[in-house]
Scaffold this motif. Structure first.
Motif, PDB file in Angstrom:
ATOM      1  N   ARG A  51       0.857  -1.195   0.000  1.00 52.81           N
ATOM      2  CA  ARG A  51       0.000   0.000   0.000  1.00 52.81           C
ATOM      3  C   ARG A  51       0.889   1.239   0.000  1.00 52.81           C
ATOM      4  NH1 ARG A  51      -4.702   2.203  -0.547  1.00 52.81           N
ATOM      5  NH2 ARG A  51      -5.050   0.260  -1.645  1.00 52.81           N
ATOM      6  N   PHE A  59      -8.330   9.486   8.282  1.00 48.81           N
ATOM      7  CA  PHE A  59      -8.853   8.995   9.561  1.00 48.81           C
ATOM      8  C   PHE A  59      -9.391   7.571   9.425  1.00 48.81           C
ATOM      9  CE2 PHE A  59      -9.172  13.573   9.486  1.00 48.81           C
ATOM     10  CZ  PHE A  59      -8.690  13.949  10.736  1.00 48.81           C
ATOM     11  N   ALA A  63      -5.178   4.186   4.089  1.00 50.38           N
ATOM     12  CA  ALA A  63      -3.736   4.208   3.802  1.00 50.38           C
ATOM     13  C   ALA A  63      -2.975   3.165   4.620  1.00 50.38           C
ATOM     14  CB  ALA A  63      -3.174   5.592   4.090  1.00 50.38           C
ATOM     15  N   ASP A 115      -8.321  22.640   4.375  1.00 49.70           N
ATOM     16  CA  ASP A 115      -7.881  23.465   5.492  1.00 49.70           C
ATOM     17  C   ASP A 115      -6.531  23.096   6.097  1.00 49.70           C
ATOM     18  OD1 ASP A 115      -8.829  21.288   6.821  1.00 49.70           O
ATOM     19  OD2 ASP A 115     -10.602  22.287   7.625  1.00 49.70           O
ATOM     20  N   GLN A 119      -0.860  17.063   3.309  1.00 48.11           N
ATOM     21  CA  GLN A 119      -1.106  15.886   2.478  1.00 48.11           C
ATOM     22  C   GLN A 119      -0.233  15.900   1.219  1.00 48.11           C
ATOM     23  OE1 GLN A 119      -3.345  18.350   3.200  1.00 48.11           O
ATOM     24  NE2 GLN A 119      -5.421  17.556   3.342  1.00 48.11           N
ATOM     25  N   THR A 120      -0.140  14.721   0.578  1.00 50.23           N
ATOM     26  CA  THR A 120       0.514  14.641  -0.726  1.00 50.23           C
ATOM     27  C   THR A 120      -0.543  14.884  -1.807  1.00 50.23           C
ATOM     28  OG1 THR A 120       0.042  12.273  -0.851  1.00 50.23           O
ATOM     29  CG2 THR A 120       2.191  12.909   0.064  1.00 50.23           C
ATOM     30  N   ALA A 124      -4.355  13.321  -1.653  1.00 56.05           N
ATOM     31  CA  ALA A 124      -5.512  14.221  -1.770  1.00 56.05           C
ATOM     32  C   ALA A 124      -6.366  13.835  -2.981  1.00 56.05           C
ATOM     33  CB  ALA A 124      -5.024  15.666  -1.888  1.00 56.05           C
ATOM     34  N   SER A 126      -6.449  10.859  -4.484  1.00 55.30           N
ATOM     35  CA  SER A 126      -6.990   9.499  -4.367  1.00 55.30           C
ATOM     36  C   SER A 126      -8.204   9.413  -3.466  1.00 55.30           C
ATOM     37  CB  SER A 126      -5.914   8.540  -3.847  1.00 55.30           C
ATOM     38  OG  SER A 126      -4.806   8.574  -4.703  1.00 55.30           O
ATOM     39  N   THR A 127      -8.384  10.383  -2.563  1.00 49.75           N
ATOM     40  CA  THR A 127      -9.535  10.327  -1.646  1.00 49.75           C
ATOM     41  C   THR A 127     -10.566  11.421  -1.907  1.00 49.75           C
ATOM     42  OG1 THR A 127      -8.322  11.728  -0.094  1.00 49.75           O
ATOM     43  CG2 THR A 127      -8.218   9.347   0.302  1.00 49.75           C
ATOM     44  N   ARG A 304      -3.213  22.821  12.482  1.00 46.89           N
ATOM     45  CA  ARG A 304      -4.149  21.950  13.221  1.00 46.89           C
ATOM     46  C   ARG A 304      -3.344  21.029  14.127  1.00 46.89           C
ATOM     47  NH1 ARG A 304      -7.932  24.681  12.375  1.00 46.89           N
ATOM     48  NH2 ARG A 304      -9.460  24.566  10.718  1.00 46.89           N
ATOM     49  N   HIS A 394     -16.903  10.802   3.230  1.00 47.11           N
ATOM     50  CA  HIS A 394     -15.591  11.076   2.610  1.00 47.11           C
ATOM     51  C   HIS A 394     -14.749   9.833   2.874  1.00 47.11           C
ATOM     52  CE1 HIS A 394     -11.613  12.824   2.266  1.00 47.11           C
ATOM     53  NE2 HIS A 394     -12.016  14.082   2.289  1.00 47.11           N
ATOM     54  N   LYS A 397     -12.176   9.826   5.740  1.00 45.64           N
ATOM     55  CA  LYS A 397     -12.687  10.025   7.104  1.00 45.64           C
ATOM     56  C   LYS A 397     -13.376   8.728   7.554  1.00 45.64           C
ATOM     57  CE  LYS A 397     -11.667  14.405   6.198  1.00 45.64           C
ATOM     58  NZ  LYS A 397     -12.326  15.691   6.245  1.00 45.64           N
TER      59      LYS A 397
HETATM   60  C1  LIG Z   1      -5.944  17.665  10.219  1.00 47.04           C
HETATM   61  C2  LIG Z   1      -6.582  17.173   8.941  1.00 47.04           C
HETATM   62  C3  LIG Z   1      -7.266  18.070   8.126  1.00 47.04           C
HETATM   63  C4  LIG Z   1      -7.869  17.624   6.946  1.00 47.04           C
HETATM   64  N1  LIG Z   1      -8.540  18.528   6.162  1.00 47.04           N
HETATM   65  C5  LIG Z   1      -9.191  18.101   5.056  1.00 47.04           C
HETATM   66  C6  LIG Z   1      -9.920  19.012   4.227  1.00 47.04           C
HETATM   67  O1  LIG Z   1      -9.927  20.220   4.445  1.00 47.04           O
HETATM   68  N2  LIG Z   1     -10.619  18.494   3.186  1.00 47.04           N
HETATM   69  C7  LIG Z   1     -10.645  17.156   2.907  1.00 47.04           C
HETATM   70  O2  LIG Z   1     -11.329  16.752   1.969  1.00 47.04           O
HETATM   71  N3  LIG Z   1      -9.917  16.293   3.641  1.00 47.04           N
HETATM   72  C8  LIG Z   1      -9.201  16.730   4.690  1.00 47.04           C
HETATM   73  N4  LIG Z   1      -8.459  15.830   5.426  1.00 47.04           N
HETATM   74  C9  LIG Z   1      -8.365  14.431   4.944  1.00 47.04           C
HETATM   75  C10 LIG Z   1      -7.162  14.262   4.030  1.00 47.04           C
HETATM   76  O3  LIG Z   1      -7.037  15.304   3.109  1.00 47.04           O
HETATM   77  C11 LIG Z   1      -7.303  12.990   3.184  1.00 47.04           C
HETATM   78  O4  LIG Z   1      -7.583  11.889   3.983  1.00 47.04           O
HETATM   79  C12 LIG Z   1      -6.068  12.749   2.301  1.00 47.04           C
HETATM   80  O5  LIG Z   1      -6.213  11.588   1.583  1.00 47.04           O
HETATM   81  C13 LIG Z   1      -4.784  12.643   3.069  1.00 47.04           C
HETATM   82  O6  LIG Z   1      -3.703  12.690   2.150  1.00 47.04           O
HETATM   83  P1  LIG Z   1      -2.376  11.899   2.458  1.00 47.04           P
HETATM   84  O7  LIG Z   1      -1.341  12.361   1.508  1.00 47.04           O
HETATM   85  O8  LIG Z   1      -2.086  11.978   3.896  1.00 47.04           O
HETATM   86  O9  LIG Z   1      -2.807  10.436   2.032  1.00 47.04           O
HETATM   87  P2  LIG Z   1      -2.961   9.120   2.931  1.00 47.04           P
HETATM   88  O10 LIG Z   1      -3.945   9.352   4.000  1.00 47.04           O
HETATM   89  O11 LIG Z   1      -1.633   8.610   3.313  1.00 47.04           O
HETATM   90  O12 LIG Z   1      -3.600   8.153   1.827  1.00 47.04           O
HETATM   91  C14 LIG Z   1      -4.904   8.355   1.361  1.00 47.04           C
HETATM   92  C15 LIG Z   1      -5.227   7.323   0.273  1.00 47.04           C
HETATM   93  O13 LIG Z   1      -4.485   7.634  -0.892  1.00 47.04           O
HETATM   94  C16 LIG Z   1      -3.737   6.505  -1.289  1.00 47.04           C
HETATM   95  N5  LIG Z   1      -2.499   6.972  -1.878  1.00 47.04           N
HETATM   96  C17 LIG Z   1      -1.556   7.754  -1.313  1.00 47.04           C
HETATM   97  N6  LIG Z   1      -0.564   7.964  -2.180  1.00 47.04           N
HETATM   98  C18 LIG Z   1      -0.901   7.299  -3.311  1.00 47.04           C
HETATM   99  C19 LIG Z   1      -0.288   7.122  -4.572  1.00 47.04           C
HETATM  100  N7  LIG Z   1       0.888   7.670  -4.854  1.00 47.04           N
HETATM  101  N8  LIG Z   1      -0.926   6.379  -5.496  1.00 47.04           N
HETATM  102  C20 LIG Z   1      -2.109   5.813  -5.236  1.00 47.04           C
HETATM  103  N9  LIG Z   1      -2.731   5.934  -4.057  1.00 47.04           N
HETATM  104  C21 LIG Z   1      -2.129   6.673  -3.109  1.00 47.04           C
HETATM  105  C22 LIG Z   1      -3.512   5.718  -0.008  1.00 47.04           C
HETATM  106  O14 LIG Z   1      -3.187   4.378  -0.269  1.00 47.04           O
HETATM  107  C23 LIG Z   1      -4.866   5.888   0.635  1.00 47.04           C
HETATM  108  O15 LIG Z   1      -5.811   5.025   0.064  1.00 47.04           O
HETATM  109  C24 LIG Z   1      -7.803  16.244   6.578  1.00 47.04           C
HETATM  110  C25 LIG Z   1      -7.101  15.349   7.384  1.00 47.04           C
HETATM  111  C26 LIG Z   1      -6.481  15.808   8.556  1.00 47.04           C
HETATM  112  C27 LIG Z   1      -5.723  14.831   9.417  1.00 47.04           C
END
Ligand SMILES: Cc1cc2nc3c(=O)[nH]c(=O)nc-3n(C[C@H](O)[C@H](O)[C@H](O)COP(=O)(O)OP(=O)(O)OC[C@H]3O[C@@H](n4cnc5c(N)ncnc54)[C@H](O)[C@@H]3O)c2cc1C
Length: 439
Positions: A51, A59, A63, A115, A119-120, A124, A126-127, A304, A394, A397
């Motif tokens: 993964r 949340f 991932a 907000d 994130q990457t 962002a 992918s979700t 945050r 979402h 979440k």
């Molecule tokens: C404090 C906080 C604030 C947030 N604010 C917002 C907001 O304002 N709006 C909103 O919509 N969400 C928000 N989120 C949620 C967050 O943006 C998403 O859950 C987002 O996916 C996190 O990105 P990440 O890079 O950490 O990915 P991860 O959580 O590490 O992964 C998310 C998903 O993407 C997949 N993935 C990651 N990299 C790749 C890749 N290279 N190729 C294929 N799949 C991949 C992972 O396997 C997983 O399924 C927030 C979360 C937190 C903790």
């Protein structure tokens, strides 16, 4: 923030809020697309799951790696900009806080942001990570071309079109392939004039439809049990940079109020949950008038540092008023011990087999609970109530998606699964969480 040092030490993996933890046997940090391909080929051969994890800011367990974990921390940065076409191509491991300054050097900017900015791009996209604005889509909607390493270890590029693969890639949860490069739509550099003010709950509900059409970005924080509500609005203006000293003052204020003071309030609520509603009401009164103008990527995100867990639902925007009135009537009877405000945003509708908006203009309502306090009865109530309003959680979440209900949320889940089987025929991206939904 992601740490490559901890990754190399590789003993355990955990997400931001610490509600998921795992012990993968392998941690990979490839340096090239070829290396990603050969790592995937090894897994195809040995039938081990792998993964990709972004910044682990989800949340839900989306991932959470099981056998192998892979980060694209070493595959970051800009590949190409086409200023005339308003398109920029990045390595997908680029963090959002890196994207804004890189684009600004070319006089460009992201169309919208959420907000936070840890994130990457890949996570962002992918979700379906979103900000707010009824005319604006999520990060997934910005994508013009995806470059993925499939479950068989081949690198392919796919241009968005009206086809099944595009629909599946829109919100793909790392199940179609590893996203390594991405071309996104961008826009000329702009600033945002930001205001935050306290308002009356009923007035805001009455003017909701007008407010979302009159403002580019608008968001509400509903404080449980209070008749006061915080309204944040953003207006697009010509690029202006906020003076450094003022920026420092504003950031310090935000750090003290939204993080320091709120942390103390949260600890009080954890110690004595019955104080949650009075604390929430106090927080609502503390909301002051705030105003600033700066380059967009400096305005969208906030620090945050108070940790929480979260569930967030998209509902058809026309049902927002009825839904928030119901939330308010429940808190008038003080049913749950929660002091975290409920964040309300809107987005445009999007296609995509797994997009929570399912092509409808949507209101997103996000419910939080301070880390260490029991969220179970609150989130169970949220879930039942949001289902009444055709809510879809979402993916990043907390949610209750399962193979028994996935088609009731997403009629096109079957089509998504068909694409998943084509591009990941050996199920190497399927962890237990996804096996319970898509297998
Ligand atoms: C404090 C906080 C604030 C947030 N604010 C917002 C907001 O304002 N709006 C909103 O919509 N969400 C928000 N989120 C949620 C967050 O943006 C998403 O859950 C987002 O996916 C996190 O990105 P990440 O890079 O950490 O990915 P991860 O959580 O590490 O992964 C998310 C998903 O993407 C997949 N993935 C990651 N990299 C790749 C890749 N290279 N190729 C294929 N799949 C991949 C992972 O396997 C997983 O399924 C927030 C979360 C937190 C903790």
């Amino acid at each position: 923030m992601f740490s490559i040092k901890k990754w190399r030490n590789g003993a355990k993996w955990t997400n931001w809020s610490g509600n998921y933890l795992s012990y993968p046997s392998q941690f990979y940090a490839p340096q090239s697309i070829e290396e990603v391909c050969s790592i995937v080929q090894e897994h195809t051969f040995s039938k081990r799951t792998i993964r990709v994890t972004g910044a682990a800011h989800s949340f839900s367990p989306v991932a959470m790696p099981e056998q192998s974990a892979l980060t694209l921390h070493n595959l970051r940065g800009l590949i190409h900009v086409d200023k005339a076409a308003h398109t920029a191509t990045f390595y997908a491991g680029t963090y959002l806080h890196e994207v804004g300054p890189i684009l600004a050097e070319h006089g460009l900017a992201l169309i919208n942001m959420g907000d936070i900015q840890y994130q990457t791009l890949a996570g962002a996209i992918s979700t379906g990570t979103h900000g707010t604005g009824i005319t604006l889509g999520s990060f997934s909607s910005m994508v013009k071309r995806w470059g993925i390493v499939t479950g068989e270890g081949d690198y392919i590029e796919h241009e968005r079109g009206p086809d099944a693969l595009s629909e599946a890639l829109h919100v793909s949860l790392g199940l179609i392939g590893i996203l390594v490069t991405v071309s996104i739509h961008v826009m000329p550099l702009y600033s945002l004039e930001y205001t935050s003010e306290r308002s009356d709950f009923q007035t805001e509900v009455n003017h909701f439809r007008q407010t979302i059409r009159e403002n580019r970005n608008v968001e509400w924080f509903y404080f449980p049990g209070s008749d006061q509500i915080q309204v944040k609005k953003m207006k697009q203006v010509e690029p202006i940079t906020q003076p450094k000293l003022q920026k420092m003052v504003d950031r310090t204020k935000l750090q003290i109020i939204e993080n320091g003071a709120f942390f103390v309030a949260s600890e009080i609520c954890k110690w004595k949950p019955s104080l949650s509603i009075p604390v929430s009401k106090l927080c609502a009164i503390a909301v002051g008038q705030e105003q600033r103008t700066d380059i967009s990527y400096e305005v969208y995100p906030s620090p945050r540092s108070v940790k929480f867990v979260e569930t967030e639902y998209a509902i058809p925007v026309d049902q927002f008023e009825a839904c928030i009135e119901e939330v308010n009537s429940v808190f008038a009877r003080q049913q749950f011990d929660v002091h975290f405000p409920i964040e309300c945003r809107t987005t445009a509708g999007e296609t995509g087999y797994l997009s929570p908006t399912q092509e409808e203009e949507s209101a997103f309502l996000a419910f939080h609970m301070y880390k260490g306090m029991d969220e179970s009865s609150y989130f169970a109530w949220v879930h039942d109530m949001m289902r009444k309003y055709n809510g879809r959680p979402h993916w990043g979440k907390m949610n209750k998606y399962h193979r028994d209900n996935i088609e009731s949320y997403y009629p096109n889940a079957v089509k998504f699964n068909e694409q998943r089987r084509i591009y990941d025929p050996h199920d190497i991206f399927l962890t237990s969480y996804f096996r319970n939904i898509f297998k």
